[in-house]
Design a protein around this motif. Sequence first.
Motif, mmCIF file in Angstrom:
data_model
loop_
_atom_site.group_PDB
_atom_site.id
_atom_site.type_symbol
_atom_site.label_atom_id
_atom_site.label_comp_id
_atom_site.label_asym_id
_atom_site.label_seq_id
_atom_site.Cartn_x
_atom_site.Cartn_y
_atom_site.Cartn_z
ATOM 1 N N LEU A 153 -3.642 9.663 -4.567
ATOM 2 C CA LEU A 153 -4.333 8.479 -4.039
ATOM 3 C C LEU A 153 -4.029 8.296 -2.555
ATOM 4 O O LEU A 153 -4.928 8.032 -1.749
ATOM 5 C CB LEU A 153 -3.916 7.224 -4.802
ATOM 6 C CG LEU A 153 -4.408 7.090 -6.228
ATOM 7 C CD1 LEU A 153 -3.772 5.881 -6.898
ATOM 8 C CD2 LEU A 153 -5.924 7.005 -6.274
ATOM 9 N N LYS A 154 -2.772 8.453 -2.189
ATOM 10 C CA LYS A 154 -2.356 8.304 -0.800
ATOM 11 C C LYS A 154 -3.028 9.359 0.082
ATOM 12 O O LYS A 154 -3.494 9.065 1.187
ATOM 13 C CB LYS A 154 -0.836 8.413 -0.715
ATOM 14 C CG LYS A 154 -0.263 8.115 0.632
ATOM 15 C CD LYS A 154 1.248 8.136 0.592
ATOM 16 C CE LYS A 154 1.830 8.005 1.978
ATOM 17 N NZ LYS A 154 3.275 8.137 1.994
ATOM 18 N N ARG A 155 -3.099 10.577 -0.403
ATOM 19 C CA ARG A 155 -3.702 11.676 0.365
ATOM 20 C C ARG A 155 -5.195 11.446 0.581
ATOM 21 O O ARG A 155 -5.719 11.723 1.673
ATOM 22 C CB ARG A 155 -3.452 13.012 -0.349
ATOM 23 C CG ARG A 155 -3.866 14.208 0.447
ATOM 24 C CD ARG A 155 -2.967 14.411 1.647
ATOM 25 N NE ARG A 155 -3.419 15.570 2.392
ATOM 26 C CZ ARG A 155 -3.650 15.579 3.693
ATOM 27 N NH1 ARG A 155 -3.402 14.523 4.433
ATOM 28 N NH2 ARG A 155 -4.092 16.662 4.279
ATOM 29 N N TRP A 168 -9.358 4.767 -3.385
ATOM 30 C CA TRP A 168 -9.471 4.979 -4.819
ATOM 31 C C TRP A 168 -8.438 4.140 -5.550
ATOM 32 O O TRP A 168 -7.381 3.819 -5.008
ATOM 33 C CB TRP A 168 -9.240 6.442 -5.150
ATOM 34 C CG TRP A 168 -10.351 7.360 -4.741
ATOM 35 C CD1 TRP A 168 -11.476 7.056 -4.032
ATOM 36 C CD2 TRP A 168 -10.432 8.751 -5.025
ATOM 37 N NE1 TRP A 168 -12.242 8.172 -3.861
ATOM 38 C CE2 TRP A 168 -11.628 9.222 -4.456
ATOM 39 C CE3 TRP A 168 -9.606 9.636 -5.698
ATOM 40 C CZ2 TRP A 168 -12.023 10.554 -4.556
ATOM 41 C CZ3 TRP A 168 -9.994 10.961 -5.788
ATOM 42 C CH2 TRP A 168 -11.192 11.423 -5.228
ATOM 43 N N THR A 169 -8.741 3.841 -6.799
ATOM 44 C CA THR A 169 -7.815 3.101 -7.651
ATOM 45 C C THR A 169 -7.299 4.012 -8.750
ATOM 46 O O THR A 169 -7.871 5.081 -9.020
ATOM 47 C CB THR A 169 -8.516 1.898 -8.296
ATOM 48 O OG1 THR A 169 -9.561 2.391 -9.158
ATOM 49 C CG2 THR A 169 -9.110 0.959 -7.245
ATOM 50 N N ASP A 170 -6.234 3.550 -9.418
ATOM 51 C CA ASP A 170 -5.717 4.274 -10.587
ATOM 52 C C ASP A 170 -6.813 4.458 -11.623
ATOM 53 O O ASP A 170 -6.923 5.505 -12.258
ATOM 54 C CB ASP A 170 -4.574 3.501 -11.240
ATOM 55 C CG ASP A 170 -3.336 3.416 -10.390
ATOM 56 O OD1 ASP A 170 -3.316 3.995 -9.284
ATOM 57 O OD2 ASP A 170 -2.386 2.762 -10.831
ATOM 58 N N LEU A 197 -10.274 10.934 -14.078
ATOM 59 C CA LEU A 197 -10.682 12.199 -13.470
ATOM 60 C C LEU A 197 -9.623 13.272 -13.702
ATOM 61 O O LEU A 197 -9.937 14.395 -14.106
ATOM 62 C CB LEU A 197 -10.929 12.011 -11.970
ATOM 63 C CG LEU A 197 -11.181 13.287 -11.157
ATOM 64 C CD1 LEU A 197 -12.431 14.011 -11.632
ATOM 65 C CD2 LEU A 197 -11.271 12.956 -9.682
ATOM 66 N N LEU A 198 -8.351 12.942 -13.471
ATOM 67 C CA LEU A 198 -7.280 13.915 -13.695
ATOM 68 C C LEU A 198 -7.228 14.361 -15.154
ATOM 69 O O LEU A 198 -7.032 15.548 -15.438
ATOM 70 C CB LEU A 198 -5.933 13.328 -13.277
ATOM 71 C CG LEU A 198 -5.704 13.217 -11.768
ATOM 72 C CD1 LEU A 198 -4.454 12.401 -11.484
ATOM 73 C CD2 LEU A 198 -5.616 14.594 -11.124
#
Length: 119
Positions: free
Chosen positions: A31-33, A44-46, A52-53
């Motif tokens: 998310l940070k990247r 993006w959110t969790d 997706l992951l």
Amino acid sequence: MHIEKDLVAAAATPLVLGILADGDLHGYAILKRVGELSDGRLQWTDGMLYPLLHRLERNGWVSARWDVSDAGRKRKHYTLTAAGREVLAQRQAQWDVVADALRQVWSSLQGPPPAEARA
């Protein structure tokens, strides 16, 4: 700037696969990247990332393992698989075609669109 959901959704898989091509990461780091790569324009959110992951993992494009951080927290780390690298190469080729077509269209425009077209 607001980025439409369908555009974000279309870019999500190749973006995550590309990020993981640099090395394994846990979800928060992904998310940070994404935020870093977009200069904060993609937030993006969790709730968007983890489904997706999980889908990428089900497809065999990423693998996951649990690790313990320096702070003692359990974190799931995601790694790009060989199949994921193949998919990433395919998606790169597809996006290159789309981006090239868009560049050609946009370079041929003669100034901003009329006001009624922007509404």
